[in-house]
Structure formats: C-alpha cells, structure tokens
Enzyme design. Structure first.
Site, short mmCIF file in Angstrom:
data_model
loop_
_atom_site.label_atom_id
_atom_site.label_comp_id
_atom_site.label_asym_id
_atom_site.label_seq_id
_atom_site.Cartn_x
_atom_site.Cartn_y
_atom_site.Cartn_z
N ASN A 106 0.88 -1.17 0.00
CA ASN A 106 0.00 0.00 0.00
C ASN A 106 0.91 1.22 0.00
O ASN A 106 1.48 1.56 1.04
CB ASN A 106 -0.90 -0.04 1.26
CG ASN A 106 -1.69 1.25 1.43
OD1 ASN A 106 -1.75 2.08 0.52
ND2 ASN A 106 -2.28 1.43 2.61
N TRP A 107 1.06 1.81 -1.18
CA TRP A 107 1.99 2.94 -1.30
C TRP A 107 1.48 4.19 -0.62
O TRP A 107 2.22 5.15 -0.44
CB TRP A 107 2.25 3.25 -2.78
CG TRP A 107 3.06 2.25 -3.52
CD1 TRP A 107 3.54 1.04 -3.04
CD2 TRP A 107 3.53 2.35 -4.88
NE1 TRP A 107 4.26 0.40 -4.02
CE2 TRP A 107 4.26 1.17 -5.16
CE3 TRP A 107 3.39 3.30 -5.88
CZ2 TRP A 107 4.86 0.95 -6.41
CZ3 TRP A 107 3.97 3.08 -7.12
CH2 TRP A 107 4.71 1.91 -7.38
N LYS A 108 0.21 4.22 -0.27
CA LYS A 108 -0.41 5.43 0.29
C LYS A 108 -0.13 6.61 -0.65
O LYS A 108 -0.03 6.41 -1.86
CB LYS A 108 0.07 5.68 1.72
CG LYS A 108 -0.09 4.41 2.59
CD LYS A 108 -0.03 4.67 4.05
CE LYS A 108 -0.24 3.34 4.77
NZ LYS A 108 -0.40 3.49 6.20
N HIS A 127 -9.76 1.22 4.34
CA HIS A 127 -8.51 1.40 5.09
C HIS A 127 -8.79 2.35 6.26
O HIS A 127 -9.59 3.28 6.12
CB HIS A 127 -7.41 1.96 4.18
CG HIS A 127 -6.08 1.98 4.85
ND1 HIS A 127 -5.72 2.95 5.75
CD2 HIS A 127 -5.04 1.11 4.78
CE1 HIS A 127 -4.50 2.68 6.20
NE2 HIS A 127 -4.07 1.57 5.63
N GLU A 152 -7.28 4.78 7.36
CA GLU A 152 -7.08 6.20 7.05
C GLU A 152 -8.29 6.77 6.30
O GLU A 152 -8.61 7.95 6.43
CB GLU A 152 -5.77 6.38 6.27
CG GLU A 152 -4.57 6.19 7.20
CD GLU A 152 -3.31 5.63 6.56
OE1 GLU A 152 -3.17 5.70 5.33
OE2 GLU A 152 -2.46 5.11 7.32
N GLU A 209 -5.97 -4.86 10.20
CA GLU A 209 -4.94 -3.86 10.46
C GLU A 209 -5.29 -3.11 11.74
O GLU A 209 -6.09 -2.15 11.70
CB GLU A 209 -4.86 -2.86 9.31
CG GLU A 209 -4.45 -3.46 7.98
CD GLU A 209 -3.84 -2.41 7.06
OE1 GLU A 209 -2.69 -2.60 6.66
OE2 GLU A 209 -4.50 -1.40 6.79
N GLY A 214 1.95 2.28 10.76
CA GLY A 214 2.93 3.35 10.65
C GLY A 214 3.56 3.74 11.97
O GLY A 214 4.23 4.76 12.07
N SER A 220 2.88 -2.12 10.38
CA SER A 220 4.32 -2.20 10.68
C SER A 220 4.92 -3.57 10.39
O SER A 220 5.79 -4.03 11.13
CB SER A 220 4.59 -1.77 12.13
OG SER A 220 4.18 -0.43 12.33
N GLY A 278 2.62 -1.15 4.27
CA GLY A 278 2.71 0.28 3.97
C GLY A 278 4.16 0.68 3.74
O GLY A 278 4.75 0.40 2.69
P1 PGA Z 1 2.47 0.28 7.65
O1 PGA Z 1 1.05 0.52 6.94
O2 PGA Z 1 3.01 -1.01 7.11
O3 PGA Z 1 3.30 1.48 7.22
O4 PGA Z 1 2.23 0.23 9.11
C1 PGA Z 1 0.16 -0.54 6.72
C2 PGA Z 1 -1.10 -0.02 6.09
O5 PGA Z 1 -1.56 1.06 6.46
O6 PGA Z 1 -1.68 -0.68 5.19
#
Ligand code: PGA
Length: 248
Positions: free
Chosen positions: A9-11, A92, A94, A164, A170, A212, A233
């Site tokens: 997931n490149w965000k 997600h 976010e 998640e 993150g 993470s 991520g």
């Molecule tokens: P992260 O993000 O690996 O940077 O914790 C995971 C995600 O939000 O899909």
C-alpha cells in the site's frame, strides 16, 4: 492450502521516476508469495505498462461507492477496470478516520469493486482505545458484518480481508503474532458462523495482516495458521524490503 499474498500500500507516496525504479526492483526477482501493489490513481497507467505480463498484480487504494455521475473527484470501479486493476483497498483505517467512511459505505465499495471484477481488500481494525477497552472483537466483528450483509456467498468467495490494528499502522508497533492470529481466527470463524454454505468460503478466505510489517517480523506473523500474508505500507516503498517480506 491458501497461497500467501503480499500487497503493498503505497499510500500517498511516489513519482513517475521513483515508481519506475521501485517497480523494476520488485519485478527483477520472483518472490514466494503472490505480490501486488496498490498505488495512487495517477500511477495506475504506469503500473499497467510496467507490470502487464509479470506475476505482480496492481490496484488502487479506494473506489467510489457510486457507479457514475456527478461525483466530482470520485473514481468508479469500471475506471479501475480500464487500467487492469486486480485489487482495490476498501475501508482502510485512514479512509475511515480522515474521510468518515462508515461500515455501510465500505461494504458498498466492496460490492462496486466485485461488480467490476476487481477483488476488494476489505480492511478492518480497532484503535488502541478500543483494544484497551476489550472491544477488539466487537469492532472488527461489526466492520465485517456490514460486508457479510451486503455481499452474496459467491461474492464473499472473491474478497480478501485485511486485519490492520490502527495502533500498529505506521507506528513501528506490530501486533504480536499471537494477537494477530487470535483476531484472524475470530474473523474466519465469524464468516463460518453465518451458515454452513459459508464454511467453504471461510476456509478459503485470504486474511492479510497489516501494521508495521517489516522483513524482520514477517516470517513470524506469516507462520500463523490464519495469517495468509500482509498488507504492507512503509516497507513496500523499498524493493528490497518488499521482496524480503514476499519471501518471508
Ligand atoms: P504500515 O502501513 O506497514 O506502514 O504500518 C500498513 C497499512 O496502512 O496498510
């Protein structure tokens, strides 16, 4: 046996130049898991050009709950289909947090994706406060139920689920493999509990862990019986780390 799946997931990261290097890097070496990247909308064409013919899939990070019309800024599922997307992330944390997406909206988005032949990666997870209040199962159960209510059995057989925990995204804090396994097992059991027609769907449902995941903790997480891979991520932005996770 469910095949391991690792999705990046490149965000909101990337540029044409940086993506070209990253995609070349992940294409260069085969991984043991199936790999895919979910990228910002403007880069879907680049992924289609770079990854067609490779074993790596691609997709988007969101999709509209509408099919077409006056919805400025939205992107419809058939448009993702035009760019060869295999996957789309829905719900997600976010999106849920910053864009107010409800369980019902997330379920509708999953439905729209399936109608266009795209696999929705349905994300669920609790916040730290919810975990500390002992509400993890209630929260992820509620998020999952909205999706189970909206989709047919055939459609449920085509989704991917991602657990998640919001407190692990993150933050560098990963759920322990035991904590993650417990929630994954709960989610699978919730699907199975819907009725005997869903036993097969539950047994085959890929449930990814995200939050993470790094090269040094992936193998331990992926060794758990109900963890079928990861949603990655930060570590998906470095070819070396992403491949190491794909081989974990
Ligand atoms: P992260 O993000 O690996 O940077 O914790 C995971 C995600 O939000 O899909």
């Amino acid at each position: 046996m469910r095949q391991k799946l690792v999705i990046g997931n490149w965000k909101m990261h990337g540029s044409l130049a940086a993506n070209a290097t990253l995609l070349a890097g992940i294409k260069a070496t085969p991984a043991r898991a199936r790999l895919a990247v979910c990228v910002p909308f403007p880069y879907l064409a680049q992924c289609q050009a770079e990854l067609t013919g490779s074993s790596i899939g691609w997709g988007a990070q969101d999709v509209s709950a509408e099919t077409r019309g006056a919805f400025t800024g939205e992107v419809a599922a058939p448009m993702l289909g035009d760019f060869g997307c295999t996957y789309v992330l829905v719900g997600h944390s976010e999106r849920r947090t910053y864009h107010g997406e409800t369980d019902t909206t997330v379920a509708t988005k999953a439905l729209r994706a399936l109608e266009s032949g795209i696999v929705p990666v349905v994300c669920v997870g609790e916040t730290l406060a919810q975990r500390e209040a002992g509400e993890t199962e209630a929260v992820v159960g509620r998020q999952l139920t909205a999706v189970l209510d909206a989709l047919s059995i055939e459609q449920l057989g085509r989704i991917v689920l991602a657990y998640e925990p919001v407190w692990a995204i993150g933050t560098g804090k990963t759920a322990t493999s035991a904590q993650a396994q417990a929630v994954h097992a709960f989610l699978r059991q919730q699907v199975a509990a819907r009725g005997s027609e869903l036993a097969e769907v539950a047994a085959r449902l890929p449930i990814l862990y995200g939050g993470s995941v790094k090269p040094d903790n992936a193998a331990e997480l992926f060794s758990m019986s109900d963890i079928d891979g990861g949603l990655i991520g930060g570590a998906s932005l470095k070819a070396e780390d992403f491949l190491a996770i794909g081989n974990a």
